[in-house]
Design a protein around this motif. Sequence first.
Motif, PDB file in Angstrom:
ATOM      1  N   TYR A   1       0.705  -1.167  -0.097  1.00 59.93           N
ATOM      2  CA  TYR A   1      -0.041   0.048   0.050  1.00 59.93           C
ATOM      3  C   TYR A   1       1.014   1.278  -0.016  1.00 59.93           C
ATOM      4  CZ  TYR A   1      -3.515   3.328   1.906  1.00 59.93           C
ATOM      5  OH  TYR A   1      -4.448   4.247   2.082  1.00 59.93           O
TER       6      TYR A   1
ATOM      7  N   SER B   1       1.605  -2.408   5.316  1.00 60.85           N
ATOM      8  CA  SER B   1       0.192  -3.215   4.940  1.00 60.85           C
ATOM      9  C   SER B   1       0.435  -4.756   4.615  1.00 60.85           C
ATOM     10  CB  SER B   1      -0.265  -2.523   3.551  1.00 60.85           C
ATOM     11  OG  SER B   1       0.735  -3.075   2.386  1.00 60.85           O
TER      12      SER B   1
ATOM     13  N   LEU C   1      -4.723  -4.023   5.494  1.00 63.31           N
ATOM     14  CA  LEU C   1      -5.081  -2.736   4.875  1.00 63.31           C
ATOM     15  C   LEU C   1      -4.848  -3.119   3.293  1.00 63.31           C
ATOM     16  CD1 LEU C   1      -4.846   0.193   5.365  1.00 63.31           C
ATOM     17  CD2 LEU C   1      -2.526   0.097   5.555  1.00 63.31           C
TER      18      LEU C   1
ATOM     19  N   LYS D   1      -8.037  -7.450   1.713  1.00 64.00           N
ATOM     20  CA  LYS D   1      -8.180  -6.684   2.884  1.00 64.00           C
ATOM     21  C   LYS D   1      -8.708  -7.526   3.992  1.00 64.00           C
ATOM     22  CE  LYS D   1      -9.798  -2.245   4.821  1.00 64.00           C
ATOM     23  NZ  LYS D   1     -10.336  -0.965   4.508  1.00 64.00           N
TER      24      LYS D   1
END
Length: 390
Positions: free
Chosen positions: A89, A141, A333, A338
């Motif tokens: 991310y 992430s 994240l 996710k």
Amino acid sequence: MKGRKLLMIPGPIEFEPEVLQALGMATTSHVAPDFIEVFGNSLELMRQVWKSPKGQPFIVSGTGTLAMDMAAANLIEQGDRVLVISTGYFGKRFKDILDRYGANTTILEAPTGEDVPLEAIEKELKTGNFKALTITHVDTSTGILVDPKPIVKLAQKYNTLSILDGVCSVAGEEINQDEWGLDVVLTGSQKAIGVPPGLALLMASEKAMEVWKNRKTPVCNYYADWNNWLPIMSAYEERRPSYFGTPAVNLIVALETSLKIICKEGMDKRVKRHQLLAKAFRAGITALDLEILPKTKQIAANTLTAVYYPKGIDGAALLSKIASNDVIVAGGLLSEIKTSYFRIGHMGSVSSNDLIAVLGAIERALLELGHDMVSGKSLQAFQNELLRSN
């Protein structure tokens, strides 16, 4: 810990009591002699933590994202080629930031759970004239750890600035900024530095400062402009009052407190502690037949662990059960997966007792959700790994 839950997300983290006490002191003037001494000393202590005696430190009110923004705003001009090496991310976020300043960005994205091969990086650099490249040392992430050393060597070979996003690594992973030749290493206060959120921290090399001084166009961000901040840093380090924007007085007092604690422990010892605890924690997770997101242990971060939910277990229910056992961990994240994984932070003042509590909470949560497992298995694996390492 009575009356509140153990916070084990990848930042903010659990803070030392002395740091929180410093944060709660009566606020003084930002030009008072005692605060000037604190600010100046914080700048000097940063050089020890970053291992950058020649570096120029910056302490600015903001977050890790502001530190990324400052690096881009001051070093990049319209049309400059920048190579972004992404493992999640926050690599993509760096590209977004660079694009705002008119950079001609190329992003090399690793498949989920992997890092970008050196061969791919050099192949791109060979195409010529990259002003800078960015490396996410640990992507929060994904929990992927990238080794900056060989990438920095490539950057030097192709006369390219190296910018390390150390938001989730500074004061937790090994960093030798001057020895390795990194041009910028940046972070935020709320991670392994061990201070509540609110400070952007950045160290620029002599080369980076020269590139900034020789830029052809004005910096396109007023607040982030080093022309505004460098005189402030210089004044405080010389123990003189100065003003551009009011500093976060209490946070900087807390920062000095935490940097003193870090330097007293010693960076080599601190990094080793993070490595040992992370290895033992991964052993505990593996003992539960849970899979971590990094595909090899060599690229697994020592400041956090990203773990896939076991098959048949609802992720939201698991996080809720862990929280009911007085431990807070973070959900996923990375947008593509996710809902498939969760993250546990283990950085800063983290101890083996903290991680035993986390593993116990995860075990109880899994048992309550009907997961087929042997109670106590992760705790045994954790303890055994620590004993082997010691």
